[in-house]
Write a protein that holds these residues in place. Structure first.
Motif, PDB file in Angstrom:
ATOM      1  N   UNK A 197       0.829  -1.205   0.000  1.00  0.00           N
ATOM      2  CA  UNK A 197       0.000   0.000   0.000  1.00  0.00           C
ATOM      3  C   UNK A 197       0.866   1.258   0.000  1.00  0.00           C
ATOM      4  N   UNK A 198       0.225   2.343  -0.325  1.00  0.00           N
ATOM      5  CA  UNK A 198       0.917   3.622  -0.321  1.00  0.00           C
ATOM      6  C   UNK A 198      -0.072   4.767  -0.361  1.00  0.00           C
ATOM      7  N   UNK A 199       0.468   5.966  -0.602  1.00  0.00           N
ATOM      8  CA  UNK A 199      -0.338   7.184  -0.595  1.00  0.00           C
ATOM      9  C   UNK A 199      -0.013   8.021  -1.832  1.00  0.00           C
ATOM     10  N   UNK A 200      -1.070   8.526  -2.451  1.00  0.00           N
ATOM     11  CA  UNK A 200      -0.929   9.387  -3.619  1.00  0.00           C
ATOM     12  C   UNK A 200      -1.549  10.738  -3.292  1.00  0.00           C
ATOM     13  N   UNK A 201      -0.784  11.812  -3.512  1.00  0.00           N
ATOM     14  CA  UNK A 201      -1.266  13.170  -3.239  1.00  0.00           C
ATOM     15  C   UNK A 201      -1.149  13.984  -4.521  1.00  0.00           C
ATOM     16  N   UNK A 202      -2.284  14.525  -4.975  1.00  0.00           N
ATOM     17  CA  UNK A 202      -2.327  15.226  -6.262  1.00  0.00           C
ATOM     18  C   UNK A 202      -2.852  16.647  -6.070  1.00  0.00           C
ATOM     19  N   UNK A 203      -2.083  17.649  -6.523  1.00  0.00           N
ATOM     20  CA  UNK A 203      -2.586  19.025  -6.482  1.00  0.00           C
ATOM     21  C   UNK A 203      -3.863  19.152  -7.326  1.00  0.00           C
ATOM     22  N   UNK A 204      -4.754  20.033  -6.916  1.00  0.00           N
ATOM     23  CA  UNK A 204      -6.034  20.193  -7.609  1.00  0.00           C
ATOM     24  C   UNK A 204      -5.955  21.159  -8.783  1.00  0.00           C
ATOM     25  N   UNK A 205      -4.760  21.572  -9.188  1.00  0.00           N
ATOM     26  CA  UNK A 205      -4.622  22.579 -10.241  1.00  0.00           C
ATOM     27  C   UNK A 205      -5.140  22.119 -11.597  1.00  0.00           C
ATOM     28  N   UNK A 206      -5.253  20.814 -11.783  1.00  0.00           N
ATOM     29  CA  UNK A 206      -5.751  20.303 -13.051  1.00  0.00           C
ATOM     30  C   UNK A 206      -4.705  20.205 -14.130  1.00  0.00           C
ATOM     31  N   UNK A 207      -3.423  20.347 -13.755  1.00  0.00           N
ATOM     32  CA  UNK A 207      -2.339  20.240 -14.724  1.00  0.00           C
ATOM     33  C   UNK A 207      -1.667  18.878 -14.585  1.00  0.00           C
ATOM     34  N   UNK A 208      -0.776  18.583 -15.541  1.00  0.00           N
ATOM     35  CA  UNK A 208       0.047  17.390 -15.408  1.00  0.00           C
ATOM     36  C   UNK A 208       1.287  17.746 -14.600  1.00  0.00           C
ATOM     37  N   UNK A 209       1.651  16.873 -13.677  1.00  0.00           N
ATOM     38  CA  UNK A 209       2.764  17.150 -12.780  1.00  0.00           C
ATOM     39  C   UNK A 209       3.802  16.039 -12.840  1.00  0.00           C
ATOM     40  N   UNK A 210       5.080  16.403 -12.623  1.00  0.00           N
ATOM     41  CA  UNK A 210       6.089  15.367 -12.383  1.00  0.00           C
ATOM     42  C   UNK A 210       5.738  14.612 -11.096  1.00  0.00           C
ATOM     43  N   UNK A 211       6.386  13.474 -10.896  1.00  0.00           N
ATOM     44  CA  UNK A 211       6.081  12.635  -9.735  1.00  0.00           C
ATOM     45  C   UNK A 211       7.299  12.521  -8.822  1.00  0.00           C
ATOM     46  N   UNK A 212       7.051  12.791  -7.553  1.00  0.00           N
ATOM     47  CA  UNK A 212       8.036  12.514  -6.504  1.00  0.00           C
ATOM     48  C   UNK A 212       7.678  11.152  -5.921  1.00  0.00           C
ATOM     49  N   UNK A 213       8.449  10.132  -6.290  1.00  0.00           N
ATOM     50  CA  UNK A 213       8.201   8.763  -5.857  1.00  0.00           C
ATOM     51  C   UNK A 213       9.171   8.447  -4.717  1.00  0.00           C
ATOM     52  N   UNK A 214       8.608   8.281  -3.521  1.00  0.00           N
ATOM     53  CA  UNK A 214       9.447   8.078  -2.337  1.00  0.00           C
ATOM     54  C   UNK A 214       9.296   6.653  -1.817  1.00  0.00           C
ATOM     55  N   UNK A 215      10.442   6.019  -1.529  1.00  0.00           N
ATOM     56  CA  UNK A 215      10.451   4.671  -0.975  1.00  0.00           C
ATOM     57  C   UNK A 215      11.031   4.737   0.440  1.00  0.00           C
ATOM     58  N   UNK A 216      10.666   3.794   1.318  1.00  0.00           N
ATOM     59  CA  UNK A 216      10.864   4.007   2.763  1.00  0.00           C
ATOM     60  C   UNK A 216      12.220   3.582   3.300  1.00  0.00           C
ATOM     61  N   UNK A 217      12.601   4.212   4.407  1.00  0.00           N
ATOM     62  CA  UNK A 217      13.725   3.748   5.200  1.00  0.00           C
ATOM     63  C   UNK A 217      13.370   2.444   5.902  1.00  0.00           C
TER      64      UNK A 217
END
Length: 444
Positions: A197-217
């Motif tokens: 499982x994980x979490x996805x957070x998307x700005x509501x601006x309605x544009x296409x965004x790059x992705x910050x993909x973070x993996x855990x310690x």
């Protein structure tokens, strides 16, 4: 002005998060208490010198008592494997509540990292300040202990992952969402058909965004990242971490030992595939506003190595940033750890296992771990790379991090040394990383 303030606030939050990036935090020794305070400062800001260069330290000495102090400052230099290189001392006399500056000059050293312990000696008081300096770390070389069937092993493993139907589930969490961001909980089937499982957070601006993909310690819980308006944030909790602990919940000390004697079943075989399954998720959900051509993968400690391995095995990761990568150059890590007075993670755990399992030799350990050593994946990394390390780190010795870095094939790579940090980086590193990423992705 609002934009500048937001970026500054974001960097602060990133730095705070980084301090929690590992389940194992070393504590930096304080230099601010005692009868006499000693503060050594290298002439090179990051404590990195050239092999032909004299190593210099400025010593600021402060007398915290009202009485005159007559004493001695000695220093001992060893290699990072504990071999004594030099020892010397300086006498000092400081009036009550006074201070003094001294300079020490150390003849040029060969490539590597060196521990330097400064010791204050008074008739009724002794103290030690521990530092590390590096000489031409970009020239550190280490042997790759790559098994003959390494590539075939990981090709087969990836093929087995691809046979697992992901069965993605994406659920909007309105209780966690804000006016600016939508938060989704994400679930998928990964290697061995385990659910992660994980979490996805998307700005509501309605544009296409790059992705910050973070993996855990290491056994770290990643939560929704609400701190950046310029990226979609995807935080993946691999098996045994965060909200994926229900599938493998073996505890901190046992996690890295799970099936350590069998490369086919070792915990990290599935963990590394979880990271690729996370990329599968990102690239199959472009309808959510994801710019799949701009994915950067990041992690600290265990996450630093997971990020590197992700970029090595899957070219859909376009940029890699990592801090204090765990397990790097595991053979030399073993040798460096032998010199520690007190054992620390990870070899504290590995040595304990070795001591109670008859027949478990170090040859057997390496026969498994050589398939998982991040260093063996490093030559496969071609994308831009930024790495941060702490010179006082014992969990991930600087020598091992730099050996891994030097094996990376990318011609676009940089590293940052933080001289006074242990198993972490600092605020300045994250300021630099923020600007570095904006340049790579052409973000204004």
């Amino acid at each position: 002005m609002k934009r500048v303030c937001f970026i500054f606030f974001t960097i602060i939050l990133l730095f705070a998060a980084a301090l929690k990036a590992s389940a194992f935090q070393q504590v930096e020794e304080t230099e601010e208490t005692g009868d006499v305070i000693l503060k050594p400062t290298p002439f090179s800001k990051n404590a990195i010198f050239k092999s032909a260069e004299e190593v210099r330290y400025k010593l600021d000495v402060k007398n915290n008592t009202s009485e005159q102090q007559n004493g001695k400052i000695s220093y001992l230099i060893t290699t990072d494997m504990g071999v004594k290189v030099a020892i010397d001392s300086i006498r000092f006399v400081i009036r009550g509540n006074g201070s003094q500056q001294m300079l020490i000059k150390i003849p040029p050293k060969t490539t590597g990292f060196y521990r330097i312990n400064f010791m204050v000696h008074l008739p009724e008081y002794d103290d030690t300040v521990r530092k590390v300096f590096g000489i031409d770390p970009e020239k550190i070389q280490s042997q790759l202990h790559k098994p003959a069937d390494f590539d075939a092993f990981w090709k087969k493993t990836h093929e087995e992952l691809e046979k697992v139907i992901p069965k993605y589930r994406v659920l909007e969490r309105k209780d966690l969402s804000t006016d600016e961001k939508k938060v989704y909980s994400v679930e998928m089937h990964s290697y061995g058909d385990l659910v992660i499982r994980g979490w996805l957070v998307i700005p509501r601006d309605g544009k296409k965004f790059p992705v910050h993909y973070r993996v855990p310690g290491y056994v770290v819980t990643l939560k929704p990242n609400m701190d950046n308006d310029d990226f979609i944030a995807f935080d993946l909790n691999v098996r045994g971490n965060g909200n994926s602990k229900d599938v493998i919940g073996v505890g901190t000390d046992n996690y890295c030992l799970l099936n350590i004697e069998n490369k086919e079943k070792y915990i990290y075989r599935g963990v590394y595939m979880d990271c690729l399954r996370g990329l599968d998720f990102i690239c199959s959900h472009s309808n959510l506003g994801i710019d799949t051509s701009k994915i950067f993968v990041e992690g600290g400690s265990q996450g630093g190595s997971l990020a590197l391995i992700t970029a090595a095995l899957d070219k859909r990761a376009k940029v890699l940033t990592m801090q204090v990568p765990l397990y790097a150059d595991i053979h030399d890590d073993y040798l460096v750890s032998e010199s520690y007075t007190t054992q620390v993670f990870p070899f504290k755990v590995f040595r304990r296992y070795n001591s109670v399992h008859v027949g478990f030799t170090w040859d057997k350990f390496f026969s498994t771990f050589d398939y998982f050593d991040p260093q063996n994946f490093a030559p496969m990394v071609k994308c831009p790379v930024l790495m941060g390390i702490g010179l006082l780190d014992q969990f991930c010795p600087p020598r091992c991090s730099m050996a891994l870095f030097n094996h990376i094939s990318s011609t676009n790579k940089e590293f940052v040394c933080v001289p006074n940090s242990t198993h972490e980086v600092d605020f300045n590193y994250f300021m630099f990383q923020n600007l570095w990423l904006r340049e790579k992705f052409r973000i204004p």
